[in-house]
Design a protein around this motif. Structure first.
Motif, short mmCIF file in Angstrom:
data_model
loop_
_atom_site.label_atom_id
_atom_site.label_comp_id
_atom_site.label_asym_id
_atom_site.label_seq_id
_atom_site.Cartn_x
_atom_site.Cartn_y
_atom_site.Cartn_z
N TYR A 84 0.73 -1.05 0.07
CA TYR A 84 -0.05 -0.08 0.10
C TYR A 84 0.83 1.23 -0.01
CZ TYR A 84 -3.31 -3.64 1.16
OH TYR A 84 -4.11 -4.85 1.36
N LEU A 85 0.82 1.90 -1.15
CA LEU A 85 1.94 3.02 -1.22
C LEU A 85 1.12 4.61 -1.35
CD1 LEU A 85 4.17 1.09 -3.67
CD2 LEU A 85 4.43 1.33 -1.12
N ASP A 86 1.89 5.36 -1.04
CA ASP A 86 1.26 6.65 -1.28
C ASP A 86 2.12 7.54 -2.51
OD1 ASP A 86 -0.59 7.01 0.76
OD2 ASP A 86 1.25 7.57 2.47
N LEU A 87 1.49 8.20 -3.42
CA LEU A 87 2.17 8.80 -4.20
C LEU A 87 2.61 10.33 -3.84
CD1 LEU A 87 -0.15 7.67 -7.11
CD2 LEU A 87 2.06 6.82 -6.89
N ASP A 88 3.67 10.70 -4.59
CA ASP A 88 4.06 12.10 -4.18
C ASP A 88 3.22 13.22 -5.08
OD1 ASP A 88 5.36 12.38 -6.84
OD2 ASP A 88 7.27 12.04 -5.89
N GLU A 89 3.38 14.36 -5.05
CA GLU A 89 2.56 15.43 -5.77
C GLU A 89 2.85 15.35 -7.40
OE1 GLU A 89 6.46 17.03 -4.65
OE2 GLU A 89 4.92 16.29 -3.54
N ASN A 90 3.93 14.40 -7.78
CA ASN A 90 4.17 14.24 -9.18
C ASN A 90 3.62 12.85 -9.55
OD1 ASN A 90 5.49 16.78 -9.46
ND2 ASN A 90 7.24 15.91 -8.39
N GLY A 91 2.94 12.13 -8.92
CA GLY A 91 2.30 10.83 -9.37
C GLY A 91 3.51 9.79 -9.06
N THR A 93 6.22 7.41 -6.90
CA THR A 93 6.53 6.31 -5.54
C THR A 93 7.65 5.43 -5.72
OG1 THR A 93 5.66 5.32 -3.53
CG2 THR A 93 4.86 4.61 -5.57
N SER A 94 8.58 5.30 -4.63
CA SER A 94 9.39 4.08 -4.85
C SER A 94 9.57 3.46 -3.45
CB SER A 94 10.79 4.80 -4.77
OG SER A 94 10.86 5.35 -6.08
N HIS A 95 9.68 1.98 -3.51
CA HIS A 95 9.52 1.45 -2.31
C HIS A 95 10.69 0.29 -2.34
CE1 HIS A 95 8.10 -1.66 0.51
NE2 HIS A 95 7.44 -0.57 1.02
#
Length: 131
Positions: A84-91, A93-95
């Motif tokens: 379950y990941l959150d995206l930053d303001e630019n869409g 994410t890295s995990h």
């Protein structure tokens, strides 16, 4: 002459050690109209049963970027995972670590499928090996 022999021995020894320490880096990429995914795996050379270090980079490229997503993978042997990941303001994410906790049955596979769910939408993305 003796000094050159020590230097040559030291150089050869270090070369052998450095070559033997690292694993093979594998990169898989895939895209749809809405997503770009890059999955990196550093194969553990010392233990072939260990998939090694991994990370996933996800970029939303569609319209109206969501803020969260669910990234999942189901292996042919029944193993699975969900992130379950959150995206930053630019869409983006890295995990790390990634999602794979077991070797694929044939780790020479050129591709595998993942799923991304956001809101009421779901897309299956085939990640193809690029190296």
């Amino acid at each position: 002459m003796r000094r050159k022999s020590y230097f040559l021995f030291y150089f050869l020894l270090m070369s052998v050690l450095l070559v033997g320490c690292g694993g093979k880096d594998l990169t898989y990429e895939g895209a749809t109209d809405n997503w770009e995914v890059k999955y990196h795996i550093n194969e553990n050379k010392e233990n072939k049963d260990d998939i090694g270090m991994q990370d996933v980079d996800i970029q939303y490229i569609g319209e109206d970027s969501p803020t969260t997503l669910t990234f999942s993978y189901v292996s042919p042997t029944g193993g699975s995972c969900e992130l379950y990941l959150d995206l930053d303001e630019n869409g983006k994410t890295s995990h790390s670590p990634g999602c794979l906790d077991e070797k694929r049955p044939d780790y020479k596979d050129d591709s595998f499928k993942v799923s991304i769910v956001w809101g009421e939408h779901e897309e299956k993305i085939e990640l193809k090996r690029v190296n």
